[in-house]
Design a protein around this motif. Structure first.
Motif, PDB file in Angstrom:
ATOM      1  N   ALA A  59       0.825  -1.209   0.000  1.00 15.25           N
ATOM      2  CA  ALA A  59       0.000   0.000   0.000  1.00 15.25           C
ATOM      3  C   ALA A  59       0.860   1.261   0.000  1.00 15.25           C
ATOM      4  O   ALA A  59       0.561   2.226  -0.713  1.00 15.25           O
ATOM      5  N   VAL A  60       1.933   1.254   0.785  1.00 12.30           N
ATOM      6  CA  VAL A  60       2.820   2.417   0.829  1.00 12.30           C
ATOM      7  C   VAL A  60       3.466   2.654  -0.530  1.00 12.30           C
ATOM      8  O   VAL A  60       3.545   3.779  -1.021  1.00 12.30           O
ATOM      9  N   LEU A  61       3.922   1.572  -1.168  1.00 13.05           N
ATOM     10  CA  LEU A  61       4.551   1.701  -2.482  1.00 13.05           C
ATOM     11  C   LEU A  61       3.567   2.252  -3.509  1.00 13.05           C
ATOM     12  O   LEU A  61       3.913   3.131  -4.308  1.00 13.05           O
ATOM     13  N   SER A  62       2.336   1.747  -3.489  1.00 15.20           N
ATOM     14  CA  SER A  62       1.341   2.190  -4.465  1.00 15.20           C
ATOM     15  C   SER A  62       0.956   3.652  -4.265  1.00 15.20           C
ATOM     16  O   SER A  62       0.756   4.389  -5.229  1.00 15.20           O
ATOM     17  N   LEU A  63       0.877   4.070  -3.013  1.00 14.74           N
ATOM     18  CA  LEU A  63       0.456   5.440  -2.717  1.00 14.74           C
ATOM     19  C   LEU A  63       1.569   6.465  -2.913  1.00 14.74           C
ATOM     20  O   LEU A  63       1.326   7.567  -3.406  1.00 14.74           O
ATOM     21  N   THR A  64       2.787   6.103  -2.544  1.00 10.18           N
ATOM     22  CA  THR A  64       3.855   7.105  -2.509  1.00 10.18           C
ATOM     23  C   THR A  64       4.952   6.910  -3.546  1.00 10.18           C
ATOM     24  O   THR A  64       5.680   7.851  -3.856  1.00 10.18           O
ATOM     25  N   ALA A 150      14.298  -1.703 -11.242  1.00  6.72           N
ATOM     26  CA  ALA A 150      14.703  -2.993 -10.690  1.00  6.72           C
ATOM     27  C   ALA A 150      14.177  -3.173  -9.268  1.00  6.72           C
ATOM     28  O   ALA A 150      13.621  -4.224  -8.921  1.00  6.72           O
ATOM     29  N   GLY A 151      14.351  -2.151  -8.440  1.00  6.29           N
ATOM     30  CA  GLY A 151      13.878  -2.245  -7.058  1.00  6.29           C
ATOM     31  C   GLY A 151      12.378  -2.424  -6.972  1.00  6.29           C
ATOM     32  O   GLY A 151      11.876  -3.213  -6.161  1.00  6.29           O
ATOM     33  N   MET A 152      11.650  -1.717  -7.824  1.00  8.00           N
ATOM     34  CA  MET A 152      10.193  -1.788  -7.791  1.00  8.00           C
ATOM     35  C   MET A 152       9.697  -3.176  -8.164  1.00  8.00           C
ATOM     36  O   MET A 152       8.877  -3.769  -7.462  1.00  8.00           O
ATOM     37  N   ILE A 153      10.196  -3.733  -9.282  1.00 10.14           N
ATOM     38  CA  ILE A 153       9.666  -5.015  -9.747  1.00 10.14           C
ATOM     39  C   ILE A 153      10.071  -6.153  -8.826  1.00 10.14           C
ATOM     40  O   ILE A 153       9.301  -7.092  -8.601  1.00 10.14           O
ATOM     41  N   ILE A 182      -5.083  -3.355  -3.928  1.00 12.08           N
ATOM     42  CA  ILE A 182      -4.180  -2.354  -3.345  1.00 12.08           C
ATOM     43  C   ILE A 182      -3.255  -1.779  -4.406  1.00 12.08           C
ATOM     44  O   ILE A 182      -3.088  -0.558  -4.510  1.00 12.08           O
ATOM     45  N   PHE A 183      -2.653  -2.658  -5.204  1.00  9.26           N
ATOM     46  CA  PHE A 183      -1.667  -2.211  -6.196  1.00  9.26           C
ATOM     47  C   PHE A 183      -2.311  -1.320  -7.257  1.00  9.26           C
ATOM     48  O   PHE A 183      -1.807  -0.232  -7.573  1.00  9.26           O
ATOM     49  N   MET A 184      -3.437  -1.748  -7.808  1.00 13.44           N
ATOM     50  CA  MET A 184      -4.095  -0.986  -8.871  1.00 13.44           C
ATOM     51  C   MET A 184      -5.045   0.066  -8.321  1.00 13.44           C
ATOM     52  O   MET A 184      -5.267   1.104  -8.956  1.00 13.44           O
ATOM     53  N   GLY A 185      -5.633  -0.195  -7.153  1.00  8.88           N
ATOM     54  CA  GLY A 185      -6.666   0.698  -6.624  1.00  8.88           C
ATOM     55  C   GLY A 185      -6.135   1.923  -5.910  1.00  8.88           C
ATOM     56  O   GLY A 185      -6.746   2.997  -5.984  1.00  8.88           O
ATOM     57  N   LEU A 186      -4.995   1.793  -5.232  1.00  6.68           N
ATOM     58  CA  LEU A 186      -4.465   2.926  -4.483  1.00  6.68           C
ATOM     59  C   LEU A 186      -3.591   3.847  -5.335  1.00  6.68           C
ATOM     60  O   LEU A 186      -3.445   5.025  -5.017  1.00  6.68           O
ATOM     61  N   ALA A 187      -3.013   3.305  -6.409  1.00  8.05           N
ATOM     62  CA  ALA A 187      -2.112   4.114  -7.246  1.00  8.05           C
ATOM     63  C   ALA A 187      -2.775   5.388  -7.782  1.00  8.05           C
ATOM     64  O   ALA A 187      -2.141   6.453  -7.771  1.00  8.05           O
ATOM     65  N   PRO A 188      -4.041   5.342  -8.260  1.00 11.89           N
ATOM     66  CA  PRO A 188      -4.667   6.585  -8.726  1.00 11.89           C
ATOM     67  C   PRO A 188      -4.795   7.644  -7.627  1.00 11.89           C
ATOM     68  O   PRO A 188      -4.624   8.835  -7.896  1.00 11.89           O
ATOM     69  N   PHE A 189      -5.089   7.216  -6.409  1.00 15.18           N
ATOM     70  CA  PHE A 189      -5.174   8.172  -5.310  1.00 15.18           C
ATOM     71  C   PHE A 189      -3.790   8.747  -4.993  1.00 15.18           C
ATOM     72  O   PHE A 189      -3.654   9.930  -4.656  1.00 15.18           O
ATOM     73  N   ASP A 205      10.449  17.737  -5.478  1.00 14.24           N
ATOM     74  CA  ASP A 205      10.244  17.613  -4.034  1.00 14.24           C
ATOM     75  C   ASP A 205       9.091  16.664  -3.713  1.00 14.24           C
ATOM     76  O   ASP A 205       9.133  15.946  -2.710  1.00 14.24           O
ATOM     77  N   ALA A 206       8.057  16.662  -4.559  1.00 18.34           N
ATOM     78  CA  ALA A 206       6.928  15.758  -4.340  1.00 18.34           C
ATOM     79  C   ALA A 206       7.383  14.301  -4.445  1.00 18.34           C
ATOM     80  O   ALA A 206       6.998  13.447  -3.632  1.00 18.34           O
ATOM     81  N   VAL A 207       8.204  14.010  -5.449  1.00 21.37           N
ATOM     82  CA  VAL A 207       8.730  12.651  -5.602  1.00 21.37           C
ATOM     83  C   VAL A 207       9.663  12.308  -4.452  1.00 21.37           C
ATOM     84  O   VAL A 207       9.669  11.170  -3.958  1.00 21.37           O
ATOM     85  N   ALA A 208      10.452  13.265  -4.005  1.00 22.14           N
ATOM     86  CA  ALA A 208      11.372  13.028  -2.895  1.00 22.14           C
ATOM     87  C   ALA A 208      10.613  12.674  -1.621  1.00 22.14           C
ATOM     88  O   ALA A 208      11.033  11.787  -0.865  1.00 22.14           O
ATOM     89  N   VAL A 209       9.497  13.350  -1.379  1.00 18.28           N
ATOM     90  CA  VAL A 209       8.675  13.034  -0.207  1.00 18.28           C
ATOM     91  C   VAL A 209       8.152  11.616  -0.287  1.00 18.28           C
ATOM     92  O   VAL A 209       8.237  10.840   0.681  1.00 18.28           O
ATOM     93  N   GLY A 210       7.616  11.236  -1.451  1.00 17.69           N
ATOM     94  CA  GLY A 210       7.124   9.870  -1.625  1.00 17.69           C
ATOM     95  C   GLY A 210       8.225   8.843  -1.482  1.00 17.69           C
ATOM     96  O   GLY A 210       8.032   7.785  -0.856  1.00 17.69           O
ATOM     97  N   ALA A 211       9.403   9.144  -2.022  1.00 14.81           N
ATOM     98  CA  ALA A 211      10.533   8.224  -1.933  1.00 14.81           C
ATOM     99  C   ALA A 211      10.953   8.030  -0.476  1.00 14.81           C
ATOM    100  O   ALA A 211      11.251   6.910  -0.044  1.00 14.81           O
ATOM    101  N   GLY A 212      10.961   9.128   0.282  1.00  6.42           N
ATOM    102  CA  GLY A 212      11.327   9.032   1.686  1.00  6.42           C
ATOM    103  C   GLY A 212      10.357   8.169   2.475  1.00  6.42           C
ATOM    104  O   GLY A 212      10.763   7.360   3.314  1.00  6.42           O
TER     105      GLY A 212
END
Length: 216
Positions: A59-64, A150-153, A182-189, A205-212
């Motif tokens: 869920a964290v990966l899909s959202l952020t 690579a890390g994602m897959i 979770i994977f497909m449903g949370l990604a749009p949000f 900065d938005a991507v950096a926040v999600g990455a953190g």
């Protein structure tokens, strides 16, 4: 149009693989209507720490983490000044990393120790994505996106593997359903949140926040 056609043809391999799977000799027992099965599956996942943790990480990966794809055109146009061709190269690098990650997992004869890989790859994905968000050099960004892919897959496929191995037979289908939800449903949000944040603090900065958040 040709790109979409090639993408459609690529699914032939997946369909052939699915048709080659032998059906089980005995159908799994039914436990009431669909809503009852979902409720029982949710209760089972919540009461099983390993499954609960896997779904939470997903869920964290899909959202952020996944929303970086939505913001990629901004990086290509405004940050890296590479235009549409650069966007294609960036996405291709991510796909190249994903392919390499898939081959890495395919070489493993067993799933022993895969839970440690999930932890390492989730952190690796987050750190690689954070470095990408701060890069202004095109070839460096390409290299970092290869690591991101690579890390994602590896993380996604490893979570998928454990969600099929850990639950008892009765709940295996439910776990796969939750994985897709979770994977497909949370990604749009997550994309909406990333877009809202990028409009206020900028895409990097938005991507950096999600990455953190992913790394944490």
């Amino acid at each position: 149009g040709v790109c979409f056609l090639n993408n459609a043809v690529s699914f032939t391999a997946v369909l052939c693989s699915l048709f080659m799977i032998d059906k089980a000799a005995q159908e799994p027992p039914k436990s009431g209507d669909a809503f009852t099965q979902v409720r029982e599956g949710l209760a089972y996942a919540w009461e099983t720490p390993a499954l609960r943790g896997l779904l939470a990480v997903l869920a964290v990966l899909s959202l952020t983490g996944m929303p970086v794809v939505v913001l990629m055109p901004i990086f290509a146009e405004e940050v890296l000044r590479s235009g549409p061709r650069g966007l294609g190269i960036l996405m291709a690098c991510s796909g190249l990393g994903a392919t390499a990650g898939s081959l890495f997992l395919a070489r493993r004869p067993k799933s022993d120790g895969i839970e440690k890989i999930i932890v390492k790859m989730t952190v690796f994905f987050g750190l690689s994505l954070a470095l990408f968000s701060n890069s202004t050099i095109f070839w460096v960004s390409c290299l970092l996106l290869t690591l991101v892919g690579a890390g994602m897959i590896i993380q996604l496929a490893s979570v998928n593997t454990l969600l099929q191995e850990l639950p008892v037979e009765k709940y295996r289908g439910s776990m796969m359903g939750f994985y897709i939800m979770i994977f497909m449903g949370l990604a749009p949000f997550g994309s909406i949140l990333a877009g809202w944040l990028a409009a206020r603090i900028g895409a990097p900065d938005a991507v950096a926040v999600g990455a953190g958040l992913c790394a944490v």
